[in-house]
Design an enzyme around this catalytic site. Structure first.
Site, PDB file in Angstrom:
ATOM      1  N   SER A  53       3.165 -10.158   8.103  1.00 22.63           N
ATOM      2  CA  SER A  53       3.477  -9.240   9.196  1.00 22.63           C
ATOM      3  C   SER A  53       4.798  -9.601   9.858  1.00 22.63           C
ATOM      4  O   SER A  53       5.253 -10.756   9.805  1.00 22.63           O
ATOM      5  CB  SER A  53       2.361  -9.269  10.249  1.00 22.63           C
ATOM      6  OG  SER A  53       2.390 -10.496  10.965  1.00 22.63           O
ATOM      7  N   GLU A  76       9.652 -11.208   3.760  1.00 22.62           N
ATOM      8  CA  GLU A  76       9.267  -9.872   3.309  1.00 22.62           C
ATOM      9  C   GLU A  76       8.144  -9.430   4.227  1.00 22.62           C
ATOM     10  O   GLU A  76       7.021  -9.925   4.152  1.00 22.62           O
ATOM     11  CB  GLU A  76       8.819  -9.909   1.844  1.00 22.62           C
ATOM     12  CG  GLU A  76       8.792  -8.537   1.184  1.00 22.62           C
ATOM     13  CD  GLU A  76       7.441  -7.866   1.295  1.00 22.62           C
ATOM     14  OE1 GLU A  76       7.270  -7.044   2.234  1.00 22.62           O
ATOM     15  OE2 GLU A  76       6.573  -8.148   0.478  1.00 22.62           O
ATOM     16  N   LEU A  77       8.458  -8.480   5.128  1.00 18.97           N
ATOM     17  CA  LEU A  77       7.574  -8.180   6.246  1.00 18.97           C
ATOM     18  C   LEU A  77       7.053  -6.739   6.185  1.00 18.97           C
ATOM     19  O   LEU A  77       6.939  -6.161   5.122  1.00 18.97           O
ATOM     20  CB  LEU A  77       8.318  -8.468   7.554  1.00 18.97           C
ATOM     21  CG  LEU A  77       8.913  -9.885   7.649  1.00 18.97           C
ATOM     22  CD1 LEU A  77       9.702 -10.054   8.938  1.00 18.97           C
ATOM     23  CD2 LEU A  77       7.820 -10.946   7.533  1.00 18.97           C
ATOM     24  N   GLY A  78       6.747  -6.194   7.339  1.00 21.39           N
ATOM     25  CA  GLY A  78       6.076  -4.905   7.402  1.00 21.39           C
ATOM     26  C   GLY A  78       6.994  -3.719   7.178  1.00 21.39           C
ATOM     27  O   GLY A  78       8.199  -3.844   6.996  1.00 21.39           O
ATOM     28  N   CYS A  95       2.487  -3.019   1.974  1.00 16.84           N
ATOM     29  CA  CYS A  95       3.490  -3.112   3.031  1.00 16.84           C
ATOM     30  C   CYS A  95       4.534  -2.004   2.948  1.00 16.84           C
ATOM     31  O   CYS A  95       5.119  -1.623   3.957  1.00 16.84           O
ATOM     32  CB  CYS A  95       4.172  -4.478   3.000  1.00 16.84           C
ATOM     33  SG  CYS A  95       4.922  -4.869   1.408  1.00 16.84           S
ATOM     34  N   ASP A 140     -12.007  -6.805  12.009  1.00 20.15           N
ATOM     35  CA  ASP A 140     -10.863  -6.640  12.913  1.00 20.15           C
ATOM     36  C   ASP A 140      -9.929  -5.544  12.409  1.00 20.15           C
ATOM     37  O   ASP A 140      -9.477  -4.689  13.181  1.00 20.15           O
ATOM     38  CB  ASP A 140     -10.100  -7.961  13.051  1.00 20.15           C
ATOM     39  CG  ASP A 140     -10.863  -8.996  13.848  1.00 20.15           C
ATOM     40  OD1 ASP A 140     -11.805  -8.612  14.574  1.00 20.15           O
ATOM     41  OD2 ASP A 140     -10.524 -10.197  13.747  1.00 20.15           O
ATOM     42  N   PHE A 170     -10.675  -3.158  10.268  1.00 21.14           N
ATOM     43  CA  PHE A 170     -11.470  -1.924  10.319  1.00 21.14           C
ATOM     44  C   PHE A 170     -11.394  -1.289  11.705  1.00 21.14           C
ATOM     45  O   PHE A 170     -11.090  -0.094  11.848  1.00 21.14           O
ATOM     46  CB  PHE A 170     -12.914  -2.263   9.954  1.00 21.14           C
ATOM     47  CG  PHE A 170     -13.894  -1.140  10.074  1.00 21.14           C
ATOM     48  CD1 PHE A 170     -14.064  -0.221   9.053  1.00 21.14           C
ATOM     49  CD2 PHE A 170     -14.679  -1.018  11.214  1.00 21.14           C
ATOM     50  CE1 PHE A 170     -14.994   0.806   9.165  1.00 21.14           C
ATOM     51  CE2 PHE A 170     -15.609  -0.004  11.338  1.00 21.14           C
ATOM     52  CZ  PHE A 170     -15.773   0.913  10.308  1.00 21.14           C
ATOM     53  N   LYS A 184      -9.187  -1.893  14.070  1.00 24.95           N
ATOM     54  CA  LYS A 184      -7.798  -1.561  14.395  1.00 24.95           C
ATOM     55  C   LYS A 184      -7.412  -0.193  13.835  1.00 24.95           C
ATOM     56  O   LYS A 184      -6.800   0.639  14.528  1.00 24.95           O
ATOM     57  CB  LYS A 184      -6.873  -2.636  13.837  1.00 24.95           C
ATOM     58  CG  LYS A 184      -5.395  -2.327  14.002  1.00 24.95           C
ATOM     59  CD  LYS A 184      -4.546  -3.387  13.305  1.00 24.95           C
ATOM     60  CE  LYS A 184      -3.065  -3.023  13.336  1.00 24.95           C
ATOM     61  NZ  LYS A 184      -2.241  -4.020  12.602  1.00 24.95           N
TER      62      LYS A 184
END
Length: 275
Positions: free
Chosen positions: A11, A33-35, A76, A122, A124, A126
């Site tokens: 993230s 390598e992020l979101g 991602c 969590d 789910f 969100k």
């Protein structure tokens, strides 16, 4: 202090922490390598049936995990912001709804299942909060929006229409089976809106026009732009993001460069010590 290089995939929030800690230690180089919140752009000349299938794949790809993973079971670079030209918008929304309704959700170890559960409660919860946010902010829920059954963390394939750029479902990385469809009227407009994000991991363009493909490919601020395809990977194709989607690139020679240092060695041609 004894580590010379860090590479992290995850993230954006965690990536920021990794980068900060690396700076506080020995200022080691970091690749991240992020979101993402990748746009998938459907032009008015597109074959709508093909565009619907490709956009569906762009959002819902990687929803089934048949092996252990430490991720959320999503992707991602998912093309979760689906920008559709106003001339084909209504047809696209209806066919996207029909495709989502047909998607098979269930045990990912069974043949024919297209979508498994979220990885934990969590995530789910969100995702369902984001769905409620979309409804509350005025987007039109055309498919899904609820859990599947009463056991496990299964969520219906969800499609929103009439979304606006400032809605959470159009801004935040949901990391779940939620497609957000937005309407646009011209190339300059969609470029501006597609780039109006903190992220820049990937983008998709669906068009029959070579001019439109070239214009959008150059203008979109994303590390990967797929034209008339999506989620096509190869070991030689660099992968990574602009802006808060990361630093550096993975794969091929571009990845190797992240682990190299450039050294200059200077010596006089007439060195007395060598005589």
């Amino acid at each position: 202090m004894g580590v010379d290089k860090l590479a992290f995939t995850g993230s954006t929030g965690t990536g920021q922490i990794v980068l900060e800690l690396a700076a506080r230690s020995n200022l080691k180089p970091v690749t991240l390598e992020l979101g993402g919140k990748s746009p998938f752009i459907v032009m008015d000349d597109a074959d709508v049936d093909q565009a619907v299938d490709l956009a569906h794949h762009a959002v819902f790809f990687n929803q089934v995990r048949r092996r252990a993973t430490n991720g959320k079971g999503q992707c991602c670079c998912a093309g979760s912001r689906t920008f559709v030209h106003e001339r084909v918008y209504d047809e696209f929304v209806e066919k996207s709804r029909a495709r989502a309704v047909k998607r098979v959700v269930g045990d990912p170890f069974r043949n024919g299942v297209e979508q498994g559960p979220q990885i934990d409660g969590d995530q789910f919860d969100k995702i369902l909060r984001y769905v409620r946010s979309g409804v509350d902010s005025g987007a039109t829920l055309v498919a899904g929006g609820d859990r599947v059954g009463n056991r496990g963390f299964y969520i219906q394939p969800t499609v929103f229409a009439d979304a606006k750029d400032d809605m959470k479902i159009a801004k935040d990385e949901i990391f779940g089976p939620v497609q957000t469809i937005l309407k646009f009227s011209g190339v300059e407009e969609v470029v501006r809106r597609a780039n109006a994000t903190h992220y820049g991991l990937a983008a998709g363009v669906f068009t029959r026009s070579l001019d439109a493909a070239n214009t959008l490919s150059r203008a979109l601020r994303a590390g990967t732009v797929w034209v008339n395809c999506y989620d096509v990977f190869d070991a030689t194709i660099p992968f990574g993001g602009y802006k808060m989607s990361g630093v550096g690139r993975e794969k091929g020679i571009y990845a190797l460069r992240n682990y190299l240092q450039t050294k200059a060695v200077v010596t006089p041609l007439k060195n007395p010590a060598w005589l």
